[in-house]
Design a protein around this motif. Structure first.
Motif, PDB file in Angstrom:
ATOM      1  N   LEU A 280       6.167  -7.686   0.210  1.00 36.75           N
ATOM      2  CA  LEU A 280       4.872  -7.084  -0.103  1.00 36.75           C
ATOM      3  C   LEU A 280       4.030  -6.813   1.139  1.00 36.75           C
ATOM      4  CD1 LEU A 280       3.925  -9.354  -3.141  1.00 36.75           C
ATOM      5  CD2 LEU A 280       4.646  -6.966  -3.259  1.00 36.75           C
ATOM      6  N   ASP A 329       6.692  -4.056 -13.567  1.00 38.41           N
ATOM      7  CA  ASP A 329       5.783  -3.034 -13.037  1.00 38.41           C
ATOM      8  C   ASP A 329       6.059  -2.772 -11.558  1.00 38.41           C
ATOM      9  OD1 ASP A 329       4.563  -2.737 -15.460  1.00 38.41           O
ATOM     10  OD2 ASP A 329       2.796  -3.941 -14.962  1.00 38.41           O
ATOM     11  N   ALA A 330       6.186  -3.841 -10.784  1.00 37.78           N
ATOM     12  CA  ALA A 330       6.419  -3.678  -9.348  1.00 37.78           C
ATOM     13  C   ALA A 330       7.769  -3.027  -9.085  1.00 37.78           C
ATOM     14  CB  ALA A 330       6.334  -5.029  -8.645  1.00 37.78           C
ATOM     15  N   TRP A 333       7.766   0.734  -9.015  1.00 35.21           N
ATOM     16  CA  TRP A 333       7.169   1.502  -7.924  1.00 35.21           C
ATOM     17  C   TRP A 333       8.260   2.327  -7.247  1.00 35.21           C
ATOM     18  CZ3 TRP A 333       4.032  -3.043  -5.318  1.00 35.21           C
ATOM     19  CH2 TRP A 333       2.979  -3.400  -6.166  1.00 35.21           C
ATOM     20  N   MET A 389      -0.346  -7.677  -5.937  1.00 32.81           N
ATOM     21  CA  MET A 389      -0.123  -6.386  -6.589  1.00 32.81           C
ATOM     22  C   MET A 389      -1.433  -5.686  -6.914  1.00 32.81           C
ATOM     23  SD  MET A 389       3.071  -7.107  -9.197  1.00 32.81           S
ATOM     24  CE  MET A 389       2.793  -5.528 -10.035  1.00 32.81           C
TER      25      MET A 389
END
Length: 515
Positions: A280, A329-330, A333, A389
């Motif tokens: 991240l 969700d991540a 991406w 996030m």
């Protein structure tokens, strides 16, 4: 250990001594700005009434006036933090120092020359005494559980807002609770907060709830950045941790009260979580650079979550988001500017690895079954992942490809200059690739923020520059947003393969040197 470390994506922020007071001082300095300059520094007394050589010398010298004002502020703070005996000692010391200061009126050198070191020494001594007084107060608070009567007696001697606030705490949570008296006393402490914004923040909470009561007490504690004993955090649990979360949505959240809990074994700072942080980090840094001072609220939340994951990870069960949904969700991406092939799978594996590593630790720590321990581990991971996030998703485009287009990539030269852009020099060469612009060894990241209709340019501006837009310029033109702070640029393709940079004070022509 025991200090709240606000850790940004690529920088480690430390809390300076009396950060909130320094911030308030800066705000005060800004408030006295006048057209054409700044107002003269004001000492602790009215210069219109200055009558002695010492007072007149202080009023005539801004540095001496500042020192006098800071001495008065620190003395007032110490008086408010001290018990009866310490207040008497402090008064005697101040009286003796004032006599020493006033002797400068008859010094062989000039009065101002004599006053400088005298005021500096007193300012330093008082400034060093404030954190010691705060630490002494925290020690009294730490003893409330073991000796509520003794701690209450010592707190009652402290007449300032913190004395009232923590006396209210002892009344509310002690062995013989008196909530009405506790609430009334805490309201007095809140009303005494000098900063109007902080006072309004504390006044707006619901004192009937533990969370509201502790939040108001936290604001009272903010001014001197009091480190709350970990015993308070452990006994008050979720309500105390909620009270420590960001309140202001600005750099005010970079300062203030904080838990004095050890975080050596924080799950969210463990080697098992490093793989998640590493995945991240580039996006978190870019998102942080693109947001304003509200990022300090995110940093504070992350820091509080890290410390809480050391003290009692079970607390995350109450309101953590669903881990599986966050990971999904991540993993969705797709912007290749930030997401490399296989990134989602690596994130899922890193999160699963952290949960697997934490589960037996939690099971052993609390003597619970594997299934329950895993639920706690997943809640901690969800909170840690969700915090990062949120900052990323609020500030970066994660679905659409924001890499710089092929027609813009290559080597370029220019003459002239465009301030606040990579082309700020009078002449030079630049290299543009998929993710940014490099001039010499200096590189800056850029994203496509808009294209075509979302990157409008003024044809008159292009014509005034003596160039012609390419036939498809209206569709191809792109607006570039810097990853770090700065101004957006609109890049307009021209006939002949050159590019006009607009969005600056004066358009700049980039000449293609090669692909």
């Amino acid at each position: 250990m025991g200090q709240l470390d606000l850790t940004g994506p690529s920088i480690r922020l430390t809390l300076p001594p009396h950060g909130r007071m320094a911030l308030a001082g800066a705000a005060l300095a800004l408030s006295v700005m006048v057209a054409g300059g700044t107002a003269r520094a004001q000492p602790s007394f009215d210069c219109k009434a200055a009558s002695t050589p010492v007072e007149k010398a202080i009023c005539a010298d801004p540095k001496l006036a500042d020192a006098d004002s800071e001495i008065a502020d620190a003395y007032k703070t110490l008086q408010a933090l001290s018990g009866t005996a310490d207040r008497e000692r402090l008064r005697a010391e101040q009286k003796a120092w004032l006599a020493q200061r006033n002797q400068c009126a008859t010094a062989g050198s000039s009065v101002a020359t004599c006053l400088g070191p005298v005021l500096d020494a007193r300012r330093t001594a008082l400034a060093e005494s404030v954190p010691k007084a705060v630490t002494a107060l925290a020690a009294i608070v730490d003893g409330i559980a073991a000796d509520p009567a003794g701690a209450g007696k010592r707190l009652a001697e402290i007449r300032g807002g913190l004395g009232k606030g923590w006396t209210a705490y002892a009344l509310r949570f002690g062995p013989s609770p008196d909530r009405a008296k506790a609430d009334a006393l805490l309201r007095e402490a809140v009303e005494g907060i000098e900063d109007p914004y902080s006072r309004e923040t504390a006044s707006g909470v619901d004192l009937t709830t533990d969370e509201g009561f502790l939040t108001a007490l936290r604001v009272v504690s903010d001014d001197v950045e009091m480190a709350w004993p970990c015993s308070v955090m452990e006994r008050r649990g979720a309500a105390a941790w909620k009270a420590m979360e960001p309140l202001y949505g600005s750099n005010r959240d970079n300062f203030g009260a904080h838990p004095a809990c050890p975080d050596d074994n924080a799950l969210l700072a463990s080697p098992a979580w490093t793989a998640v942080d590493d995945l991240l980090a580039p996006m978190l840094e870019a998102a942080s650079n693109r947001t304003g001072t509200i990022r300090f609220a995110s940093y504070r939340q992350m820091a509080i979550d890290r410390m809480k994951s050391a003290v009692d990870p079970r607390l995350f069960l109450a309101d953590a988001p669903e881990l599986a949904a966050l990971v999904k969700d991540a993993a969705g991406w797709s912007n290749p500017r930030w997401i490399a092939p296989g990134w989602g799978e690596r994130l899922r594996a890193a999160v699963d690895g952290a949960v697997a590593a934490w589960t037996p630790q939690i099971a052993g720590r609390y003597s619970i079954g594997t299934a329950e321990a895993r639920r706690i581990a997943e809640a901690v991971a969800a909170q840690g992942l969700g915090g990062s996030m949120g900052l990323i998703a609020d500030n970066l485009e994660l679905q659409k490809d924001t890499r710089l287009p092929d027609w813009l990539r290559g080597s370029w030269s220019w003459t002239g200059s465009a301030e606040d852009t990579p082309f700020g020099g009078p002449a030079g060469k630049a290299r543009i690739d998929a993710t940014g612009i490099c001039v010499g060894s200096e590189c800056g990241g850029y994203d496509v923020a808009g294209q075509g209709e979302d990157a409008p340019f003024d044809p008159k501006e292009v014509k005034a520059a003596g160039v012609s837009p390419a036939p498809n310029a209206a569709k191809q033109a792109v607006s570039l947003a810097p990853v770090s702070a700065g101004f957006s640029l609109t890049m307009v393709p021209l006939t002949g393969g050159n590019v006009l940079v607009t969005g600056t004070a004066k358009p700049l022509l980039l000449k293609r040197e090669g692909k």
